[in-house]
Design an enzyme around this catalytic site. Structure first.
Site, PDB file in Angstrom:
ATOM      1  N   TRP A  58     -11.803  -2.885   4.474  1.00  0.00           N
ATOM      2  CA  TRP A  58     -10.816  -3.247   5.498  1.00  0.00           C
ATOM      3  C   TRP A  58     -11.447  -2.892   6.854  1.00  0.00           C
ATOM      4  O   TRP A  58     -11.932  -1.775   7.042  1.00  0.00           O
ATOM      5  CB  TRP A  58      -9.538  -2.450   5.254  1.00  0.00           C
ATOM      6  CG  TRP A  58      -8.460  -2.667   6.281  1.00  0.00           C
ATOM      7  CD1 TRP A  58      -8.008  -3.857   6.765  1.00  0.00           C
ATOM      8  CD2 TRP A  58      -7.690  -1.636   6.930  1.00  0.00           C
ATOM      9  NE1 TRP A  58      -6.995  -3.639   7.672  1.00  0.00           N
ATOM     10  CE2 TRP A  58      -6.783  -2.294   7.792  1.00  0.00           C
ATOM     11  CE3 TRP A  58      -7.668  -0.241   6.871  1.00  0.00           C
ATOM     12  CZ2 TRP A  58      -5.873  -1.591   8.585  1.00  0.00           C
ATOM     13  CZ3 TRP A  58      -6.764   0.453   7.649  1.00  0.00           C
ATOM     14  CH2 TRP A  58      -5.875  -0.221   8.500  1.00  0.00           C
ATOM     15  N   ASP A  88      -7.605   5.005  -0.530  1.00  0.00           N
ATOM     16  CA  ASP A  88      -6.691   4.286   0.352  1.00  0.00           C
ATOM     17  C   ASP A  88      -5.824   3.424  -0.564  1.00  0.00           C
ATOM     18  O   ASP A  88      -6.325   2.504  -1.214  1.00  0.00           O
ATOM     19  CB  ASP A  88      -7.498   3.415   1.331  1.00  0.00           C
ATOM     20  CG  ASP A  88      -6.612   2.672   2.317  1.00  0.00           C
ATOM     21  OD1 ASP A  88      -5.371   2.756   2.175  1.00  0.00           O
ATOM     22  OD2 ASP A  88      -7.142   2.015   3.223  1.00  0.00           O
ATOM     23  N   LYS A 117       3.432  -2.923   2.507  1.00  0.00           N
ATOM     24  CA  LYS A 117       3.447  -4.124   1.675  1.00  0.00           C
ATOM     25  C   LYS A 117       4.427  -4.025   0.526  1.00  0.00           C
ATOM     26  O   LYS A 117       5.245  -4.920   0.331  1.00  0.00           O
ATOM     27  CB  LYS A 117       2.036  -4.392   1.126  1.00  0.00           C
ATOM     28  CG  LYS A 117       1.178  -5.239   2.026  1.00  0.00           C
ATOM     29  CD  LYS A 117       0.766  -4.578   3.328  1.00  0.00           C
ATOM     30  CE  LYS A 117      -0.275  -3.509   3.139  1.00  0.00           C
ATOM     31  NZ  LYS A 117      -0.845  -3.010   4.395  1.00  0.00           N
TER      32      LYS A 117
HETATM   33  N1  PLA Z   1      -5.552   0.163   4.179  1.00  0.00           N
HETATM   34  C1  PLA Z   1      -5.833  -1.071   3.792  1.00  0.00           C
HETATM   35  C2  PLA Z   1      -6.882  -1.279   2.752  1.00  0.00           C
HETATM   36  C3  PLA Z   1      -5.154  -2.160   4.350  1.00  0.00           C
HETATM   37  O1  PLA Z   1      -5.450  -3.382   3.947  1.00  0.00           O
HETATM   38  C4  PLA Z   1      -4.176  -1.934   5.334  1.00  0.00           C
HETATM   39  C5  PLA Z   1      -3.448  -3.064   5.985  1.00  0.00           C
HETATM   40  C6  PLA Z   1      -3.909  -0.601   5.680  1.00  0.00           C
HETATM   41  C7  PLA Z   1      -4.620   0.421   5.086  1.00  0.00           C
HETATM   42  C8  PLA Z   1      -2.906  -0.208   6.704  1.00  0.00           C
HETATM   43  O2  PLA Z   1      -1.667  -0.711   6.633  1.00  0.00           O
HETATM   44  P1  PLA Z   1      -0.440   0.032   7.298  1.00  0.00           P
HETATM   45  O3  PLA Z   1      -0.946   0.875   8.401  1.00  0.00           O
HETATM   46  O4  PLA Z   1       0.470  -1.037   7.751  1.00  0.00           O
HETATM   47  O5  PLA Z   1       0.157   0.859   6.213  1.00  0.00           O
HETATM   48  N2  PLA Z   1      -4.141  -4.273   6.104  1.00  0.00           N
HETATM   49  C9  PLA Z   1      -3.499  -5.488   6.606  1.00  0.00           C
HETATM   50  C10 PLA Z   1      -2.910  -5.313   7.991  1.00  0.00           C
HETATM   51  C11 PLA Z   1      -2.370  -5.906   5.685  1.00  0.00           C
HETATM   52  C12 PLA Z   1      -3.805  -4.730   9.021  1.00  0.00           C
HETATM   53  O6  PLA Z   1      -4.977  -5.100   9.145  1.00  0.00           O
HETATM   54  O7  PLA Z   1      -3.304  -3.821   9.738  1.00  0.00           O
HETATM   55  C13 PLA Z   1      -4.557  -6.587   6.597  1.00  0.00           C
HETATM   56  O8  PLA Z   1      -4.222  -7.732   6.901  1.00  0.00           O
HETATM   57  O9  PLA Z   1      -5.720  -6.299   6.240  1.00  0.00           O
END
Ligand code: PLA
Length: 462
Positions: free
Chosen positions: A190, A271, A307
């Site tokens: 991510w 995570d 989510k």
């Molecule tokens: N960790 C991972 C692996 C994630 O994909 C995301 C969210 C988070 C943590 C953090 O989410 P939160 O802070 O809302 O709990 N990833 C999303 C959104 C869904 C983003 O980038 O913030 C994504 O589209 O990858």
């Protein structure tokens, strides 16, 4: 620079001949400051008849601050909003949509909120570590209520500002108590992981994870890179539904990953942003974390309810640190609170109460599981339909079955940046430039259109 400011009142310009109104604020020793700052680019000389004064001109002290690029994920939503084409499709951010492509508030969330209104609960500050009832059910959801680490008080759980805030708090803890220790991230991971550890001043590097040749896991590369990392490194692992690849290790591979982490005295850092969303089962999706915990390993877990409970904007999640003793857990928790206090003081209450009401109530908990299965099921359906559409339409013989092997919200299509640009520029399909699409933002009705866009981008753009 002293805090004194000197500004022209509305409409008055430093070069205007009309008599400007000049407003002073801050220190009274303005004349002295003017002399000192007369050479600054913020000041110019203004003649108003008999007197000559130095006044501020319209040059900002922020002149040297460059424009930041849009966020690679959240910036996609901004671009999507600005597009007026009716065919547009937002597959950028991982946010669940209904078949009608509308945002979805879970029924159990609405029920929990109704309960909260009926009870007329107050808005007093929470303790620094968050809502006790939330922390309890959250640790139980992750580890299992009968897990010895929970029973024996070996888990320090602190409510966080969702997954991101929990990761950031862990980053601050690592920086303070494990100075110089490295975090190893999967390649790819991510995108925000790098930002989080950069801003925490925690060094990071990457371990091999995705193999584009097999569109699968580079397991040998992963093991070898974890082995080669300096002893005592933090190994960041996606508990389930790896983002962006949608490729998770098998249970046997998880065991081997745990072996090498233990051998090298590394610290696992999970995570868990998609518990329940990978398989539709909360327990199955927590099995990686539980496998490591059962070995008696000390570890970190950042958790998110964005989510699985659709609580994106409530910013609700937690950081759990499993220690080998209850005493160590208590000390860790005290330090996490100490780090949280100057950062955000204490966390927000609304989402924490929703979670405590849903996860802590057997009836709502069961309803939640059903709703989550529905959401996970809808994503599986569009995944299948997208594969069917691609296979039927693409006459090149390309094998698209990797899409069916990926799990969770996303599909990692293998489209490169130029091809992803074509998806957006020509087809109005918004996605991240690494080729990731969020299937949670796709409907059955749009699968054929998306398949056309993917086939065109894949074959006609290099
Ligand atoms: N960790 C991972 C692996 C994630 O994909 C995301 C969210 C988070 C943590 C953090 O989410 P939160 O802070 O809302 O709990 N990833 C999303 C959104 C869904 C983003 O980038 O913030 C994504 O589209 O990858």
């Amino acid at each position: 620079m002293a805090s004194t400011t000197l500004s022209l009142a509305s409409g008055a310009s430093a070069i205007s001949n009309s008599k400007p109104k000049i407003r002073f604020s801050g220190s009274s020793n303005v004349g002295h400051l003017l002399r000192k700052e007369r050479n600054s680019p913020l000041f110019t000389t203004l003649s108003t008849g008999r007197k000559t004064m130095a006044v501020a001109v319209n040059v900002s002290r922020f002149e040297s601050i460059p424009m930041a690029p849009p966020d690679p994920i959240l910036g996609v939503s901004e671009a999507f909003k600005a597009d007026t084409n009716s065919a547009k499709l937002n597959l950028g951010v991982g946010a669940y949509r209904t078949e009608e492509l509308q945002p979805y508030v879970l029924n159990v969330v609405k029920k929990a909120e109704t309960l909260m209104l009926e009870r007329g609960e107050n808005k007093e500050y929470l303790p620094i570590e968050g809502l006790a009832a939330f922390n309890k059910v959250t640790a139980e959801l992750l580890f299992g209520a009968d897990n010895p680490v929970v029973q024996q008080g070996k888990v320090a759980t602190i409510q966080g500002l969702s997954g991101t805030g929990s990761l950031r708090l862990a980053g601050a803890f690592i920086e303070r108590y494990f100075p110089g220790a490295k975090v190893l991230l999967s390649s790819p991971s991510w995108g925000n992981h790098k930002n989080i550890f950069n801003d925490s001043r925690v060094p990071w590097s990457e371990y091999r994870y995705y193999d584009p040749k097999t569109v699968g896991l580079d397991f040998d590369g992963m093991i070898s890179d974890i082995k080669d990392a300096p002893e005592g490194s933090f190994i960041l692992l996606h508990g389930c539904a790896h983002n962006p690849t949608g490729i998770d290790p098998t249970p046997e591979q998880w065991e081997k990953i745990a072996d090498v982490i233990q051998e090298k005295n590394h610290i696992p850092f999970f995570d868990v942003a998609y518990q329940g969303f990978a398989s539709g089962s909360l327990d199955a999706d927590a099995s990686s974390v539980r496998l490591f915990t059962a070995r008696g390993m000390e570890l970190f877990v950042a958790q998110s309810y964005s989510k699985n409970l659709g609580l994106y904007a409530e910013r609700i999640g937690a950081l759990n640190v499993v220690s080998s003793s209850a005493d160590a857990a208590a000390r860790v928790k005290s330090q996490l609170k100490r780090l949280a206090r100057p950062m955000y003081s204490n966390p927000p209450i609304h989402g924490a109460r929703i979670v405590a009401n849903v996860v802590g109530d057997p009836v709502l908990f069961n309803e939640w599981k059903e709703e989550m299965e529905l959401m996970a099921g809808r994503i599986k359906n569009v995944r299948q339909k997208l594969f069917d559409s691609l296979s039927a339409k693409d006459k090149s013989g390309k094998d698209w079955s990797f899409i069916l092997r990926q799990i969770g919200m996303f599909s990692f299509t293998g489209l490169n940046k130029a091809q992803s640009d074509n998806m957006t520029d020509k087809w109005h399909v918004y996605m991240t430039k690494d080729g990731r699409i969020s299937l949670a933002g796709l409907s059955l009705a749009k699968c054929e259109y998306l398949a056309d866009a993917i086939i065109d981008s894949f074959h006609n753009v290099s």
